[in-house]
Write a protein that holds these residues in place. Structure first.
Motif, PDB file in Angstrom:
ATOM      1  N   ASP A   9       1.708  -4.194  -6.277  1.00  0.00           N
ATOM      2  CA  ASP A   9       0.019  -4.750  -5.721  1.00  0.00           C
ATOM      3  C   ASP A   9      -0.484  -5.078  -7.055  1.00  0.00           C
ATOM      4  O   ASP A   9      -1.060  -4.078  -7.579  1.00  0.00           O
ATOM      5  CB  ASP A   9      -0.724  -3.736  -5.025  1.00  0.00           C
ATOM      6  CG  ASP A   9      -1.560  -4.453  -4.366  1.00  0.00           C
ATOM      7  OD1 ASP A   9      -2.006  -5.434  -4.461  1.00  0.00           O
ATOM      8  OD2 ASP A   9      -2.439  -3.396  -3.658  1.00  0.00           O
ATOM      9  N   GLN A  10      -0.560  -6.310  -7.404  1.00  0.00           N
ATOM     10  CA  GLN A  10      -0.950  -6.699  -8.687  1.00  0.00           C
ATOM     11  C   GLN A  10      -2.517  -6.724  -8.832  1.00  0.00           C
ATOM     12  O   GLN A  10      -3.115  -7.865  -9.448  1.00  0.00           O
ATOM     13  CB  GLN A  10      -0.559  -7.920  -9.282  1.00  0.00           C
ATOM     14  CG  GLN A  10       1.255  -7.586  -9.560  1.00  0.00           C
ATOM     15  CD  GLN A  10       1.900  -8.804 -10.092  1.00  0.00           C
ATOM     16  OE1 GLN A  10       1.407  -9.724 -10.408  1.00  0.00           O
ATOM     17  NE2 GLN A  10       3.281  -8.750 -10.370  1.00  0.00           N
ATOM     18  N   THR A  11      -3.277  -5.778  -8.364  1.00  0.00           N
ATOM     19  CA  THR A  11      -4.821  -5.782  -8.464  1.00  0.00           C
ATOM     20  C   THR A  11      -5.039  -5.474 -10.077  1.00  0.00           C
ATOM     21  O   THR A  11      -4.162  -4.908 -10.610  1.00  0.00           O
ATOM     22  CB  THR A  11      -5.375  -4.638  -7.830  1.00  0.00           C
ATOM     23  OG1 THR A  11      -4.884  -3.372  -8.014  1.00  0.00           O
ATOM     24  CG2 THR A  11      -5.057  -4.974  -6.217  1.00  0.00           C
ATOM     25  N   GLU A  16      -8.456 -11.902 -17.056  1.00  0.00           N
ATOM     26  CA  GLU A  16      -9.503 -11.957 -16.191  1.00  0.00           C
ATOM     27  C   GLU A  16     -10.887 -11.217 -16.754  1.00  0.00           C
ATOM     28  O   GLU A  16     -11.992 -11.693 -16.411  1.00  0.00           O
ATOM     29  CB  GLU A  16      -9.112 -11.133 -14.882  1.00  0.00           C
ATOM     30  CG  GLU A  16      -8.013 -11.765 -14.169  1.00  0.00           C
ATOM     31  CD  GLU A  16      -7.914 -13.146 -13.753  1.00  0.00           C
ATOM     32  OE1 GLU A  16      -9.250 -13.521 -13.363  1.00  0.00           O
ATOM     33  OE2 GLU A  16      -6.856 -13.781 -13.978  1.00  0.00           O
ATOM     34  N   SER A  47      -6.933  -3.231 -11.060  1.00  0.00           N
ATOM     35  CA  SER A  47      -6.850  -1.731 -11.327  1.00  0.00           C
ATOM     36  C   SER A  47      -5.670  -1.266 -11.184  1.00  0.00           C
ATOM     37  O   SER A  47      -5.410  -0.321 -12.213  1.00  0.00           O
ATOM     38  CB  SER A  47      -7.663  -1.190 -10.001  1.00  0.00           C
ATOM     39  OG  SER A  47      -7.542   0.278 -10.083  1.00  0.00           O
ATOM     40  N   ASN A  48      -4.689  -1.600 -10.486  1.00  0.00           N
ATOM     41  CA  ASN A  48      -3.303  -1.309 -10.808  1.00  0.00           C
ATOM     42  C   ASN A  48      -2.620  -1.609 -12.060  1.00  0.00           C
ATOM     43  O   ASN A  48      -2.041  -0.791 -12.600  1.00  0.00           O
ATOM     44  CB  ASN A  48      -2.355  -1.615  -9.715  1.00  0.00           C
ATOM     45  CG  ASN A  48      -2.736  -1.022  -8.495  1.00  0.00           C
ATOM     46  OD1 ASN A  48      -3.350   0.412  -8.418  1.00  0.00           O
ATOM     47  ND2 ASN A  48      -2.387  -1.542  -7.206  1.00  0.00           N
ATOM     48  N   GLU A  68       0.920  -1.391   0.059  1.00  0.00           N
ATOM     49  CA  GLU A  68      -0.082   0.035   0.168  1.00  0.00           C
ATOM     50  C   GLU A  68       0.922   1.382   0.046  1.00  0.00           C
ATOM     51  O   GLU A  68       0.786   2.376  -0.680  1.00  0.00           O
ATOM     52  CB  GLU A  68      -1.018   0.063   1.362  1.00  0.00           C
ATOM     53  CG  GLU A  68      -1.926  -1.016   1.208  1.00  0.00           C
ATOM     54  CD  GLU A  68      -1.587  -2.425   1.597  1.00  0.00           C
ATOM     55  OE1 GLU A  68      -2.205  -3.388   1.243  1.00  0.00           O
ATOM     56  OE2 GLU A  68      -0.389  -2.336   2.141  1.00  0.00           O
TER      57      GLU A  68
END
Length: 272
Positions: free
Chosen positions: A110-112, A153, A114-115, A77
């Motif tokens: 942070d491999q979301t 995804e 969104s990112n 974060e």
């Protein structure tokens, strides 16, 4: 038509600037590809200098502070927050490659989805502004790296698939991108970005009659697309459909007050 006319006409359309430096290809003939550069490769240098920018003292202080926080961050974060702030600062300065680099750092931390999407979009924006061949190839590769992870995804994201398709046009296998755009239009015949890009690619390869058809489709479904309206006029002009070109340019004059666009339109009208 001189490339400079097209570039000067709507200077804000960075993708057009990049497109007109690409190999000339025939986009509506499955069996024909013209003018590809021998040995052109999508391989980019292992390292790309992306951090140079002229900063004010305040901006330099903010950069140094966020870089310190990024180096000392102990959680994903914290890394995302500092890298995102750095990306936003460089984007505001118009240093799109540097902005993309830091959003990539955020995505790796942070491999979301969104990112990953933000990083891919940032690299695509930098790609559309790049002119150096090695940098174009590198930024295209990075765009695909991040956006394809999102598409795995969420394969329904045709907007992202369109961007990936356009990065392939700058490689030694441009038909891969053309095929992807056709697939998008087969799934969504009204897709705004795909229709626009197919029109631009038809212009880039000198297929002005086909370009008029693409832009006619585009403005039928998306009449407020100013770029499409303008390039329809250019395509009519280049296809020697003078009456249609005149009427189209006069229509675009009613749609904008941008002096650069109006000046370019007047230049075409003076030739009719």
């Amino acid at each position: 038509m001189k490339k400079s006319q097209l570039i000067i006409a709507i200077i804000g359309i960075a993708a057009v600037i990049a497109l007109y430096s690409l190999p000339k290809i025939v986009v509506d003939n499955e069996e024909s590809i013209e003018g590809l550069s021998e040995g052109q490769s999508s391989n980019a240098p292992a390292t790309v200098e992306m951090h140079e920018a002229e900063l004010s003292p305040e901006q330099a202080q903010s950069r140094d502070e966020n870089q310190r926080k990024l180096a000392e961050a102990t959680s994903p974060e914290e890394k995302v927050a500092s890298a995102t702030d750095l990306g936003a600062m460089y984007r505001e300065l118009g240093k799109f490659d540097s902005a993309a680099y830091y959003l990539g750092v955020a995505a790796e931390a942070d491999q979301t989805l969104s990112n990953l999407e933000k990083a891919g979009e940032a690299y695509y924006e930098a790609f559309t502004f790049a002119l150096d061949a090695d940098k174009v190839a590198y930024l295209a590769e990075q765009t695909r790296n991040y956006l394809n992870q999102v598409l795995v995804e969420d394969p329904a994201r045709l907007d992202l698939k369109t961007k990936v398709a356009m990065t392939y046009v700058s490689t030694s296998n441009p038909m891969q991108g053309i095929t992807m755009l056709r697939e998008i239009l087969a799934e969504d015949p009204q897709n705004e970005e795909a229709l626009f890009n197919m029109g631009i690619l038809s212009m880039q390869s000198g297929q002005y009659k086909r370009a008029t058809e693409r832009f006619e489709e585009l403005i039928k479904y998306h009449p407020n697309n100013l770029q499409g309206q303008f390039y329809l006029g250019v395509s009519y002009f280049e296809a020697n459909q003078k009456n249609k070109a005149k009427a189209q340019f006069e229509e675009v004059q009613k749609m904008t007050e941008d002096p650069m666009i109006l000046g370019s339109i007047q230049g075409y009208l003076d030739q009719l």
